[in-house]
Motif scaffolding. Structure first.
Motif: not given
Length: 159
Positions: A9-13, A73-81, A88-95
């Motif tokens: 799991a990850f903490d989106a905040g 300038s940056d990008a983040l992708v988190i995806h769980r399996h 539960e959080p399954i994924m996150m994208v930030a740009t």
């Protein structure tokens, strides 16, 4: 760019705070966090499978395209399996970009890709049995809007 496939799991905040803190030249940060939602037949959990190496390569390719296309300038992708329960959080994208329109468009593009083309296989374990999640026409239709002419791209300034 930061691409992570993980079972944990990850903490989106916390992830968003860390991503934002690294942005020295951005005027905008956009994020989206997807969560596992329940289904009418009572979801016990969702199993997400992928092929290590292949999935990271595919996601890296689409993130690189987004960074170039919208001058991020940056990008983040988190995806769980693995096995994930409802809520539960399954994924996150930030740009991050100099302008909000580009950050929003790039995040939307990445979400459409992850939903319809990223090489993940999802199986719902419900109170009535187990079912592989089939592709949806609406997801394919959403992805199609990114292959149209780029005259409508929002990479140049806010609108």
């Amino acid at each position: 760019m930061d691409i992570r496939l993980q079972s944990e799991a990850f903490d989106a905040g916390a992830e968003l705070n860390g991503f934002t803190a690294r942005q020295d030249d951005a005027g905008a940060v956009v994020s989206f966090t997807g969560i596992v939602r329940d289904v009418a037949t009572g979801l016990k959990h969702m199993r997400i499978e992928h092929y290590p190496g292949m999935t990271e390569k595919a996601i890296l390719g689409i993130v690189t395209e987004a960074v170039d296309r919208w001058e991020l300038s940056d990008a983040l992708v988190i995806h769980r399996h693995g096995d994930l329960a409802p809520t539960e959080p399954i994924m996150m994208v930030a740009t991050a970009s100099r302008h909000r329109a580009a950050a929003f468009a790039a995040a939307d593009f990445l979400m459409d890709y992850l939903k319809s083309r990223a090489p993940f296989w999802k199986k719902e374990m419900t109170t009535e049995g187990n079912t592989w999640v089939a592709a949806k026409d609406a997801d394919e239709d959403a992805l199609g809007r990114w292959t149209e002419p780029r005259d409508n791209d929002t990479s140049q300034g806010d609108r």
